[in-house]
Design a protein around this motif. Structure first.
Motif, PDB file in Angstrom:
ATOM      1  N   ILE A 101      19.500   0.323   8.243  1.00 47.72           N
ATOM      2  CA  ILE A 101      18.221  -0.514   8.597  1.00 47.72           C
ATOM      3  C   ILE A 101      18.154  -0.055  10.157  1.00 47.72           C
ATOM      4  O   ILE A 101      17.048   0.235  10.574  1.00 47.72           O
ATOM      5  CB  ILE A 101      18.321  -1.928   8.259  1.00 47.72           C
ATOM      6  N   ILE A 102      19.216  -0.385  10.741  1.00 46.28           N
ATOM      7  CA  ILE A 102      18.941   0.175  12.147  1.00 46.28           C
ATOM      8  C   ILE A 102      18.805   1.593  12.333  1.00 46.28           C
ATOM      9  O   ILE A 102      18.319   1.968  13.257  1.00 46.28           O
ATOM     10  CB  ILE A 102      20.096  -0.365  13.032  1.00 46.28           C
ATOM     11  N   GLY A 103      19.459   2.471  11.395  1.00 45.97           N
ATOM     12  CA  GLY A 103      19.167   3.728  11.611  1.00 45.97           C
ATOM     13  C   GLY A 103      17.911   4.342  11.387  1.00 45.97           C
ATOM     14  O   GLY A 103      17.802   5.343  11.819  1.00 45.97           O
ATOM     15  N   PHE A 104      17.158   3.348  10.878  1.00 48.40           N
ATOM     16  CA  PHE A 104      15.803   3.822  10.593  1.00 48.40           C
ATOM     17  C   PHE A 104      15.084   4.084  11.944  1.00 48.40           C
ATOM     18  O   PHE A 104      13.989   4.818  11.965  1.00 48.40           O
ATOM     19  CB  PHE A 104      14.909   2.531   9.904  1.00 48.40           C
ATOM     20  N   LEU A 105      15.543   3.482  13.005  1.00 47.73           N
ATOM     21  CA  LEU A 105      14.935   3.729  14.320  1.00 47.73           C
ATOM     22  C   LEU A 105      14.930   5.371  14.482  1.00 47.73           C
ATOM     23  O   LEU A 105      14.180   5.862  15.479  1.00 47.73           O
ATOM     24  CB  LEU A 105      15.440   2.799  15.430  1.00 47.73           C
ATOM     25  N   VAL A 106      15.855   5.891  14.011  1.00 49.16           N
ATOM     26  CA  VAL A 106      16.243   7.205  14.657  1.00 49.16           C
ATOM     27  C   VAL A 106      15.211   8.148  13.971  1.00 49.16           C
ATOM     28  O   VAL A 106      14.830   9.234  14.805  1.00 49.16           O
ATOM     29  CB  VAL A 106      17.673   7.773  13.928  1.00 49.16           C
ATOM     30  N   ILE A 107      14.482   7.996  12.957  1.00 47.98           N
ATOM     31  CA  ILE A 107      13.629   8.759  12.205  1.00 47.98           C
ATOM     32  C   ILE A 107      12.376   8.842  13.132  1.00 47.98           C
ATOM     33  O   ILE A 107      11.977   9.941  13.563  1.00 47.98           O
ATOM     34  CB  ILE A 107      13.207   8.355  10.985  1.00 47.98           C
ATOM     35  N   PRO A 108      11.690   7.859  13.708  1.00 45.21           N
ATOM     36  CA  PRO A 108      10.411   7.981  14.675  1.00 45.21           C
ATOM     37  C   PRO A 108      10.781   8.356  15.872  1.00 45.21           C
ATOM     38  O   PRO A 108      10.218   8.977  16.645  1.00 45.21           O
ATOM     39  CB  PRO A 108       9.909   6.536  14.583  1.00 45.21           C
ATOM     40  N   ALA A 109      12.355   8.093  16.273  1.00 46.55           N
ATOM     41  CA  ALA A 109      12.591   8.620  17.662  1.00 46.55           C
ATOM     42  C   ALA A 109      12.716   9.890  17.840  1.00 46.55           C
ATOM     43  O   ALA A 109      12.161  10.640  18.743  1.00 46.55           O
ATOM     44  CB  ALA A 109      13.809   7.606  18.118  1.00 46.55           C
ATOM     45  N   LEU A 110      13.366  10.510  16.748  1.00 46.35           N
ATOM     46  CA  LEU A 110      13.423  12.163  16.793  1.00 46.35           C
ATOM     47  C   LEU A 110      12.048  12.787  16.717  1.00 46.35           C
ATOM     48  O   LEU A 110      11.797  13.403  17.013  1.00 46.35           O
ATOM     49  CB  LEU A 110      14.352  12.229  15.533  1.00 46.35           C
ATOM     50  N   CYS A 111      11.206  12.262  15.765  1.00 50.90           N
ATOM     51  CA  CYS A 111       9.901  12.591  15.577  1.00 50.90           C
ATOM     52  C   CYS A 111       8.993  12.489  16.947  1.00 50.90           C
ATOM     53  O   CYS A 111       8.295  13.222  17.367  1.00 50.90           O
ATOM     54  CB  CYS A 111       9.039  11.916  14.484  1.00 50.90           C
ATOM     55  N   LEU A 112       9.129  11.427  17.582  1.00 49.75           N
ATOM     56  CA  LEU A 112       8.542  11.356  19.051  1.00 49.75           C
ATOM     57  C   LEU A 112       9.046  12.478  19.939  1.00 49.75           C
ATOM     58  O   LEU A 112       8.435  13.323  20.533  1.00 49.75           O
ATOM     59  CB  LEU A 112       8.870   9.940  19.584  1.00 49.75           C
ATOM     60  N   LEU A 113      10.418  12.701  19.823  1.00 47.75           N
ATOM     61  CA  LEU A 113      10.940  13.892  20.769  1.00 47.75           C
ATOM     62  C   LEU A 113      10.239  15.129  20.411  1.00 47.75           C
ATOM     63  O   LEU A 113      10.063  15.926  21.118  1.00 47.75           O
ATOM     64  CB  LEU A 113      12.408  13.948  20.591  1.00 47.75           C
ATOM     65  N   THR A 114      10.179  15.444  19.349  1.00 41.84           N
ATOM     66  CA  THR A 114       9.827  16.953  18.680  1.00 41.84           C
ATOM     67  C   THR A 114       8.274  16.763  18.909  1.00 41.84           C
ATOM     68  O   THR A 114       7.705  18.007  19.136  1.00 41.84           O
ATOM     69  CB  THR A 114      10.103  17.034  17.191  1.00 41.84           C
ATOM     70  N   GLU A 115       7.392  15.651  18.888  1.00 40.00           N
ATOM     71  CA  GLU A 115       6.072  15.779  19.154  1.00 40.00           C
ATOM     72  C   GLU A 115       5.939  16.386  20.744  1.00 40.00           C
ATOM     73  O   GLU A 115       5.193  17.101  20.966  1.00 40.00           O
ATOM     74  CB  GLU A 115       5.426  14.559  18.825  1.00 40.00           C
ATOM     75  N   LYS A 116       7.003  15.702  21.442  1.00 42.49           N
ATOM     76  CA  LYS A 116       6.912  16.012  23.004  1.00 42.49           C
ATOM     77  C   LYS A 116       7.096  17.633  23.126  1.00 42.49           C
ATOM     78  O   LYS A 116       6.663  18.166  24.076  1.00 42.49           O
ATOM     79  CB  LYS A 116       7.883  15.016  23.695  1.00 42.49           C
ATOM     80  N   LEU A 117       8.334  17.917  22.508  1.00 42.14           N
ATOM     81  CA  LEU A 117       8.672  19.481  22.692  1.00 42.14           C
ATOM     82  C   LEU A 117       7.857  20.331  22.110  1.00 42.14           C
ATOM     83  O   LEU A 117       7.717  21.505  22.540  1.00 42.14           O
ATOM     84  CB  LEU A 117      10.245  19.514  22.394  1.00 42.14           C
ATOM     85  N   PHE A 118       7.542  19.966  20.643  1.00 42.64           N
ATOM     86  CA  PHE A 118       6.672  21.315  20.009  1.00 42.64           C
ATOM     87  C   PHE A 118       5.280  20.773  19.732  1.00 42.64           C
ATOM     88  O   PHE A 118       4.563  21.732  18.867  1.00 42.64           O
ATOM     89  CB  PHE A 118       7.413  21.466  18.764  1.00 42.64           C
ATOM     90  N   GLY A 119       4.768  19.640  19.911  1.00 41.25           N
ATOM     91  CA  GLY A 119       3.339  19.179  19.495  1.00 41.25           C
ATOM     92  C   GLY A 119       3.534  18.663  18.166  1.00 41.25           C
ATOM     93  O   GLY A 119       4.292  18.774  17.525  1.00 41.25           O
ATOM     94  N   LYS A 120       2.267  18.293  17.656  1.00 44.81           N
ATOM     95  CA  LYS A 120       2.155  17.748  16.207  1.00 44.81           C
ATOM     96  C   LYS A 120       1.804  18.801  15.328  1.00 44.81           C
ATOM     97  O   LYS A 120       0.628  19.115  14.831  1.00 44.81           O
ATOM     98  CB  LYS A 120       1.278  16.676  16.262  1.00 44.81           C
ATOM     99  N   LYS A 121       2.816  19.289  14.855  1.00 48.66           N
ATOM    100  CA  LYS A 121       2.688  20.408  13.774  1.00 48.66           C
ATOM    101  C   LYS A 121       3.476  19.797  12.435  1.00 48.66           C
ATOM    102  O   LYS A 121       4.534  19.207  12.566  1.00 48.66           O
ATOM    103  CB  LYS A 121       3.190  21.492  14.231  1.00 48.66           C
ATOM    104  N   LEU A 122       2.662  19.784  11.172  1.00 51.16           N
ATOM    105  CA  LEU A 122       3.277  19.364  10.175  1.00 51.16           C
ATOM    106  C   LEU A 122       4.622  19.921   9.849  1.00 51.16           C
ATOM    107  O   LEU A 122       5.674  18.826   9.199  1.00 51.16           O
ATOM    108  CB  LEU A 122       2.332  19.629   8.854  1.00 51.16           C
ATOM    109  N   ILE A 123       5.071  21.115   9.955  1.00 51.52           N
ATOM    110  CA  ILE A 123       6.225  21.471   9.579  1.00 51.52           C
ATOM    111  C   ILE A 123       7.298  20.830  10.597  1.00 51.52           C
ATOM    112  O   ILE A 123       8.487  20.661  10.035  1.00 51.52           O
ATOM    113  CB  ILE A 123       6.500  22.987   9.513  1.00 51.52           C
TER     114      ILE A 123
END
Length: 192
Positions: A101-123
């Motif tokens: 349950i606590i590990g669910f936080l990793v999914i959006p945190a990693l998505c936020l990081l990748t959004e910052k680095l690579f932009g919002k791309k589907l892949i």
């Protein structure tokens, strides 16, 4: 007589979340709770939580998705029965399956990081959710082994993976695919 006119300052404070963001965060926290109630009890209950987490991240983005998951966890931590089996409280989070349950936080945190680095791309979004889910599995499994060993007896990594990860991989990939398809369709029709 000289009059002075006040010049408006252009310094604008940035809000962490707008009212709209808070409403969407609350709505998706509730969606995660409702999806956690749809469950098949096993060692680690089979639920639709991951589907809701994927939907929150895909529709809201990393930041708002992170807050939706955080609100869901905090609601459960204070005793509101939002976890699978209509359970709530710190005991659930500190129990053997709490790491997932606590590990669910990793999914959006990693998505936020990748959004910052690579932009919002589907892949990029899909890959970051897969990596985030893998890290969630790793954190949850380590937690499961530790708590289980401390409370019930020895638990090997192989057995923990057999009970807690392997039965869920295919289903979680299907939930991810469904969440992406649904989110893409919703985002075409509604501005979130």
């Amino acid at each position: 007589m000289i009059t002075q006119t006040a010049t408006p300052t252009t310094h604008e404070s940035k809000q962490l979340l707008t009212v709209k963001d808070m409403a969407l965060t609350a709505m998706f926290a509730v969606l995660i709770a409702v999806c956690s109630w749809i469950s098949i009890p096993t060692a680690v209950p089979f639920t639709m939580q991951t589907f809701a987490v994927f939907c929150a991240v895909s529709m809201l983005g990393g930041k708002r998705g992170f807050f939706a998951v955080l609100v869901y966890i905090l609601l459960g931590a204070v005793g509101i029965p939002v976890f699978s089996g209509f359970k709530g409280g710190l005991g659930v989070l500190l129990g053997a399956t709490g790491g997932y349950i606590i590990g669910f936080l990793v999914i959006p945190a990693l998505c936020l990081l990748t959004e910052k680095l690579f932009g919002k791309k589907l892949i990029v979004e899909i890959l970051s959710m897969i990596v985030g889910l893998t890290l969630c599995y790793a954190f949850g499994t380590a937690w499961f082994i530790k708590v289980y060993t401390d409370t019930k007896g020895d638990m090997t990594l192989a057995n923990a993976l057999k009970f807690c990860v392997l039965p869920f991989i295919l289903w979680d990939m299907l939930k991810l695919a469904l969440a992406i398809v649904l989110s893409t369709a919703v985002k075409k029709r509604v501005r979130i």
